[in-house]
Design an enzyme around this catalytic site. Structure first.
Site, PDB file in Angstrom:
ATOM      1  CG  MET A  14       8.774   0.549  -5.114  1.00 36.85           C
ATOM      2  SD  MET A  14      10.084   0.444  -6.218  1.00 36.85           S
ATOM      3  CE  MET A  14      10.752   2.183  -5.863  1.00 36.85           C
ATOM      4  CD  GLN A  66       1.216   3.525  -1.106  1.00 35.43           C
ATOM      5  OE1 GLN A  66       1.873   2.917  -0.824  1.00 35.43           O
ATOM      6  NE2 GLN A  66       0.798   3.636  -2.478  1.00 35.43           N
ATOM      7  CB  CYS A  96      -0.120  -3.120  -1.471  1.00 38.84           C
ATOM      8  SG  CYS A  96       0.999  -4.143  -0.580  1.00 38.84           S
ATOM      9  N   GLY A 208       3.945   0.645 -13.557  1.00 42.49           N
ATOM     10  CA  GLY A 208       4.015  -0.854 -13.962  1.00 42.49           C
ATOM     11  C   GLY A 208       4.535  -1.308 -15.187  1.00 42.49           C
TER      12      GLY A 208
END
Length: 332
Positions: A14, A66, A96, A208
């Site tokens: 995040m 990532q 993203c 999600g």
């Protein structure tokens, strides 16, 4: 349906949240969760301060890097740098939806270019020995998720991807903001379940809108792994339930106060190196749930953690404001 225990549970990457301080904090609540860095672009890694960007504490393992990018050569070079830094996995961001990502031709817009994504994965697989994985959406804009997700998944698996993480909603690049793309497109967990059924030998995780460890466990009837995002960050006490609930093992620490006590040496070491206290304690605001004193805890950190020279005594004083009992049910 547990092909890959190492991906059974993960905390999502995040932006602006899952930095190295956050990951050390999360690791003190679960030994088993796979942790992820914030997305780092290939340009930043190839041309920036690598030690600042990529450095992490040894306690974070297993931890994945990532990457954001779309040039196979740059991604291969960045992946190799990540491997040399000691990361356990390289993950390619194909999910993203931010404007910066879209303008840079990476992130979720790559759902429209599955062949390019496959080429990126193939290049990274040739560059490193550690696993290479992909995190994607089920589609973008007017794409048919049945076609778009299948094309991307089969392409990257053929190119050598070791696992997939699927955020179970579309992203709308035209008409929705990045924040809206996290909530407004409807969740379609069944689409991810169907992908898993079609690719039974491929480790597939779902992401999600998942709000608890108990909810995560229900998804494990259909897929190999679950990735928890905002719930893990905004209500970190939930992570105390990961090891007991999903792995049948005791949590590293019984309560959040125990976690903070264990975190003190790390904080003191970071402060000695010039890190500001608030850079670490900003990740703690959701640590206590339904406990008398939680609001006072948050207020004390907010008001005092930002002061010049703030030290660990600020955290100790904030902890003292929370009622001294088991702070939250870890099975929630």
């Amino acid at each position: 349906m547990q092909l890959n225990q190492s991906h059974r549970f993960a905390v999502a990457p995040m932006m602006d949240w899952t930095d190295r301080h956050c990951r050390v904090f999360h690791r003190l609540m679960t030994r088993r969760a796979r942790l992820y860095t914030e997305m780092l672009t290939t340009g930043a890694i190839l041309h920036g301060d690598r030690r600042r960007l990529l450095g992490f504490d040894a306690s974070e393992h297993p931890v994945a890097l990532q990457l954001g990018g779309s040039d196979p050569r740059d991604l291969a070079a960045a992946a190799k740098i990540g491997e040399d830094f000691g990361y356990d996995e390289i993950n390619l961001n194909v999910g993203c939806p931010s404007d910066r990502v879209k303008d840079g031709r990476f992130g979720v817009c790559l759902m429209a270019e599955p062949a390019l994504v496959a080429s990126c994965v193939e290049a990274m697989k040739h560059a490193v020995r550690i696993p290479v994985t992909v995190k994607c959406r089920i589609g973008i804009d007017d794409q048919d998720p049945e076609v778009a997700l299948d094309a991307l998944a089969r392409g990257v698996i053929a190119a050598g991807a070791d696992a997939l993480v699927v955020h179970a909603r579309k992203a709308w690049l035209n008409g929705l903001s990045p924040k809206e793309n996290r909530d407004i497109p409807p969740l379609d967990y069944d689409r991810v379940y169907r992908l898993k059924a079609a690719l039974p030998e491929v480790p597939i995780s779902i992401n999600g809108g998942i709000k608890s460890v108990a909810e995560a466990r229900t998804h494990l009837d259909h897929v190999d792994g679950v990735m928890l995002g905002r719930a893990a960050y905004q209500e970190p006490w939930r992570l105390l339930g990961v090891d007991p609930e999903l792995f049948g093992e005791a949590a590293p620490h019984a309560t959040m106060k125990d976690v903070f006590t264990a975190m003190m040496p790390y904080i003191e070491s970071e402060l000695a190196q010039g890190t500001r206290l608030h850079s670490i304690t900003r990740h703690f605001v959701g640590a206590f749930h339904g406990v008398p004193g939680a609001r006072a805890f948050r207020r004390h950190l907010a008001e005092n953690g930002v002061k010049p020279g703030a030290g660990v005594n600020v955290l100790r004083d904030a902890m003292a404001l929370v009622e001294d009992r088991v702070e939250a049910s870890i099975a929630a």
